[in-house]
Design a protein around this motif. Structure first.
Motif, mmCIF file in Angstrom:
data_model
loop_
_atom_site.group_PDB
_atom_site.id
_atom_site.type_symbol
_atom_site.label_atom_id
_atom_site.label_comp_id
_atom_site.label_asym_id
_atom_site.label_seq_id
_atom_site.Cartn_x
_atom_site.Cartn_y
_atom_site.Cartn_z
ATOM 1 N N CYS A 21 0.851 -1.188 0.000
ATOM 2 C CA CYS A 21 0.000 0.000 0.000
ATOM 3 C C CYS A 21 0.884 1.235 0.000
ATOM 4 O O CYS A 21 1.740 1.391 0.882
ATOM 5 C CB CYS A 21 -0.917 -0.006 1.211
ATOM 6 N N ALA A 22 0.663 2.091 -0.967
ATOM 7 C CA ALA A 22 1.388 3.358 -1.064
ATOM 8 C C ALA A 22 0.528 4.464 -0.476
ATOM 9 O O ALA A 22 -0.644 4.589 -0.840
ATOM 10 C CB ALA A 22 1.728 3.659 -2.510
ATOM 11 N N VAL A 23 1.123 5.256 0.394
ATOM 12 C CA VAL A 23 0.431 6.352 1.061
ATOM 13 C C VAL A 23 0.999 7.658 0.536
ATOM 14 O O VAL A 23 2.219 7.845 0.519
ATOM 15 C CB VAL A 23 0.605 6.263 2.591
ATOM 16 N N SER A 24 0.126 8.569 0.134
ATOM 17 C CA SER A 24 0.587 9.848 -0.398
ATOM 18 C C SER A 24 -0.250 10.974 0.175
ATOM 19 O O SER A 24 -1.280 10.755 0.808
ATOM 20 C CB SER A 24 0.517 9.843 -1.928
ATOM 21 N N GLY A 25 0.199 12.188 -0.069
ATOM 22 C CA GLY A 25 -0.494 13.350 0.455
ATOM 23 C C GLY A 25 0.169 13.866 1.724
ATOM 24 O O GLY A 25 1.368 13.701 1.912
ATOM 25 N N THR A 26 -0.617 14.476 2.582
ATOM 26 C CA THR A 26 -0.092 15.036 3.829
ATOM 27 C C THR A 26 0.037 13.917 4.855
ATOM 28 O O THR A 26 -0.898 13.612 5.586
ATOM 29 C CB THR A 26 -1.012 16.152 4.357
ATOM 30 N N VAL A 27 1.209 13.324 4.901
ATOM 31 C CA VAL A 27 1.410 12.134 5.739
ATOM 32 C C VAL A 27 2.097 12.454 7.059
ATOM 33 O O VAL A 27 2.300 11.568 7.872
ATOM 34 C CB VAL A 27 2.212 11.059 4.982
ATOM 35 N N VAL A 28 2.442 13.723 7.276
ATOM 36 C CA VAL A 28 3.235 14.057 8.464
ATOM 37 C C VAL A 28 2.482 13.728 9.744
ATOM 38 O O VAL A 28 3.088 13.421 10.774
ATOM 39 C CB VAL A 28 3.652 15.537 8.424
ATOM 40 N N ALA A 73 10.290 5.958 4.905
ATOM 41 C CA ALA A 73 10.901 6.847 3.915
ATOM 42 C C ALA A 73 10.121 6.839 2.604
ATOM 43 O O ALA A 73 10.020 7.866 1.920
ATOM 44 C CB ALA A 73 12.342 6.441 3.666
ATOM 45 N N LYS A 74 9.547 5.694 2.275
ATOM 46 C CA LYS A 74 8.793 5.558 1.030
ATOM 47 C C LYS A 74 7.285 5.659 1.238
ATOM 48 O O LYS A 74 6.520 5.573 0.275
ATOM 49 C CB LYS A 74 9.127 4.224 0.364
ATOM 50 N N ASN A 75 6.861 5.797 2.498
ATOM 51 C CA ASN A 75 5.422 5.849 2.825
ATOM 52 C C ASN A 75 4.686 4.630 2.277
ATOM 53 O O ASN A 75 3.665 4.754 1.586
ATOM 54 C CB ASN A 75 4.794 7.141 2.301
ATOM 55 N N MET A 76 5.233 3.478 2.595
ATOM 56 C CA MET A 76 4.651 2.220 2.151
ATOM 57 C C MET A 76 4.359 1.339 3.361
ATOM 58 O O MET A 76 5.091 1.365 4.351
ATOM 59 C CB MET A 76 5.608 1.464 1.234
#
Length: 116
Positions: A21-28, A73-76
């Protein structure tokens, strides 16, 4: 926040699959990433979660068979599924939880079918 899951499919009992699963957007503000599943006629249930710091949680029925991991690091986030059983058949959804307002974000779901 957007989530894109993949990796489902048809497998025989005892087999393996790996979901990604790839996560994108405002992930902070995203801390926990995880996987839920929903079998036909059932409610969506927790499978596993993992915090940014590495704390893992599993539902009892998958302990020892499934392993969750993430690459911050990859938001995965990944779910390695082994020794699959027919009762694992479901649509699997990745999930991200926002720590500021407790909002849940969901991926589109990926179908896992385990044949006996």
């Amino acid at each position: 926040v957007q989530l894109q899951a993949c990796g489902g499919g048809l497998v025989q009992a005892g087999g393996c699959l790996r979901l990604s699963c790839a996560v994108s957007g405002t992930v902070v503000y995203i801390n926990a990433l995880g996987w839920y599943r929903q079998a036909p006629g059932n409610k969506r249930e927790l499978v596993s979660t993992m915090t940014r710091g590495g704390k893992r949680n599993y539902t009892d029925s998958v302990k020892g068979r499934f392993t969750i991991s993430r690459d911050n690091a990859k938001n995965m986030v990944y779910l390695q599924m082994s020794s699959l059983k027919p009762e694992d058949t479901a649509v699997y959804y990745c999930n991200a939880k926002d720590i500021l307002d407790d909002t849940d974000y969901w991926g589109q779901g990926t179908e896992v079918t385990v044949s006996s």
